[in-house]
Design a protein around this motif. Structure first.
Motif, PDB file in Angstrom:
ATOM      1  N   ASP A   8       0.854  -1.185   0.000  1.00  0.00           N
ATOM      2  CA  ASP A   8       0.000   0.000   0.000  1.00  0.00           C
ATOM      3  C   ASP A   8       0.888   1.232   0.000  1.00  0.00           C
ATOM      4  N   VAL A   9       0.610   2.149  -0.901  1.00  0.00           N
ATOM      5  CA  VAL A   9       1.315   3.428  -0.946  1.00  0.00           C
ATOM      6  C   VAL A   9       0.317   4.502  -0.540  1.00  0.00           C
ATOM      7  N   VAL A  10       0.635   5.231   0.520  1.00  0.00           N
ATOM      8  CA  VAL A  10      -0.207   6.342   0.972  1.00  0.00           C
ATOM      9  C   VAL A  10       0.414   7.616   0.417  1.00  0.00           C
ATOM     10  N   HIS A  11      -0.388   8.370  -0.324  1.00  0.00           N
ATOM     11  CA  HIS A  11       0.079   9.591  -0.971  1.00  0.00           C
ATOM     12  C   HIS A  11      -0.128  10.793  -0.045  1.00  0.00           C
ATOM     13  N   HIS A  12       0.467  11.919  -0.397  1.00  0.00           N
ATOM     14  CA  HIS A  12       0.389  13.123   0.438  1.00  0.00           C
ATOM     15  C   HIS A  12      -1.040  13.642   0.608  1.00  0.00           C
ATOM     16  N   ASP A  13      -1.924  13.320  -0.326  1.00  0.00           N
ATOM     17  CA  ASP A  13      -3.322  13.753  -0.189  1.00  0.00           C
ATOM     18  C   ASP A  13      -4.178  12.692   0.514  1.00  0.00           C
ATOM     19  N   ASP A  14      -3.530  11.727   1.172  1.00  0.00           N
ATOM     20  CA  ASP A  14      -4.152  10.648   1.947  1.00  0.00           C
ATOM     21  C   ASP A  14      -4.887   9.613   1.095  1.00  0.00           C
ATOM     22  N   THR A  15      -4.728   9.638  -0.225  1.00  0.00           N
ATOM     23  CA  THR A  15      -5.254   8.549  -1.049  1.00  0.00           C
ATOM     24  C   THR A  15      -4.278   7.389  -0.967  1.00  0.00           C
ATOM     25  N   ARG A  16      -4.772   6.208  -1.319  1.00  0.00           N
ATOM     26  CA  ARG A  16      -3.947   4.996  -1.274  1.00  0.00           C
ATOM     27  C   ARG A  16      -3.963   4.294  -2.627  1.00  0.00           C
ATOM     28  N   THR A  17      -2.839   3.701  -2.950  1.00  0.00           N
ATOM     29  CA  THR A  17      -2.729   2.849  -4.123  1.00  0.00           C
ATOM     30  C   THR A  17      -2.239   1.502  -3.638  1.00  0.00           C
ATOM     31  N   ARG A  18      -2.908   0.421  -4.040  1.00  0.00           N
ATOM     32  CA  ARG A  18      -2.538  -0.922  -3.604  1.00  0.00           C
ATOM     33  C   ARG A  18      -2.005  -1.716  -4.789  1.00  0.00           C
ATOM     34  N   ASP A  29      13.616   9.928  -3.845  1.00  0.00           N
ATOM     35  CA  ASP A  29      12.594  10.594  -4.652  1.00  0.00           C
ATOM     36  C   ASP A  29      11.242   9.883  -4.631  1.00  0.00           C
ATOM     37  N   GLY A  30      11.112   8.786  -3.884  1.00  0.00           N
ATOM     38  CA  GLY A  30       9.843   8.076  -3.838  1.00  0.00           C
ATOM     39  C   GLY A  30      10.035   6.576  -3.797  1.00  0.00           C
ATOM     40  N   ILE A  31       9.262   5.872  -4.617  1.00  0.00           N
ATOM     41  CA  ILE A  31       9.318   4.413  -4.657  1.00  0.00           C
ATOM     42  C   ILE A  31       9.209   3.958  -6.105  1.00  0.00           C
ATOM     43  N   VAL A  45       4.941  10.147  -2.095  1.00  0.00           N
ATOM     44  CA  VAL A  45       4.772   9.095  -1.095  1.00  0.00           C
ATOM     45  C   VAL A  45       4.836   9.686   0.311  1.00  0.00           C
ATOM     46  N   LEU A  46       3.790   9.474   1.067  1.00  0.00           N
ATOM     47  CA  LEU A  46       3.787   9.850   2.475  1.00  0.00           C
ATOM     48  C   LEU A  46       4.248   8.675   3.328  1.00  0.00           C
TER      49      LEU A  46
END
Length: 58
Positions: A8-18, A29-31, A45-46
């Motif tokens: 699960d990747v939690v983004h800065h706007d609190d959305t998630r991508t699985r 720089d991220g993932i 990425v948060l």
């Protein structure tokens, strides 16, 4: 390179991508994620949560 059954990747706007059944690499720089769908680079990425339900390959 780590492997996850579920990532699960939690983004800065609190959305998630699985993602499922992936290899991934965290960097400054991220993932970067490699899955059956191809390669993904995510920079906003948060937080990440990786789950492994089976033993790692050696």
């Amino acid at each position: 390179m780590p492997h996850a059954d579920t990532l699960d990747v939690v983004h800065h706007d609190d959305t998630r991508t699985r993602f499922t059944d992936v290899r991934y690499q965290l960097h400054r720089d991220g993932i970067r994620i490699w899955s059956a769908d191809g390669e993904h680079a995510i920079t906003d990425v948060l937080m990440t949560q990786a789950y492994r339900q089976r033993e790692a390959d050696r």
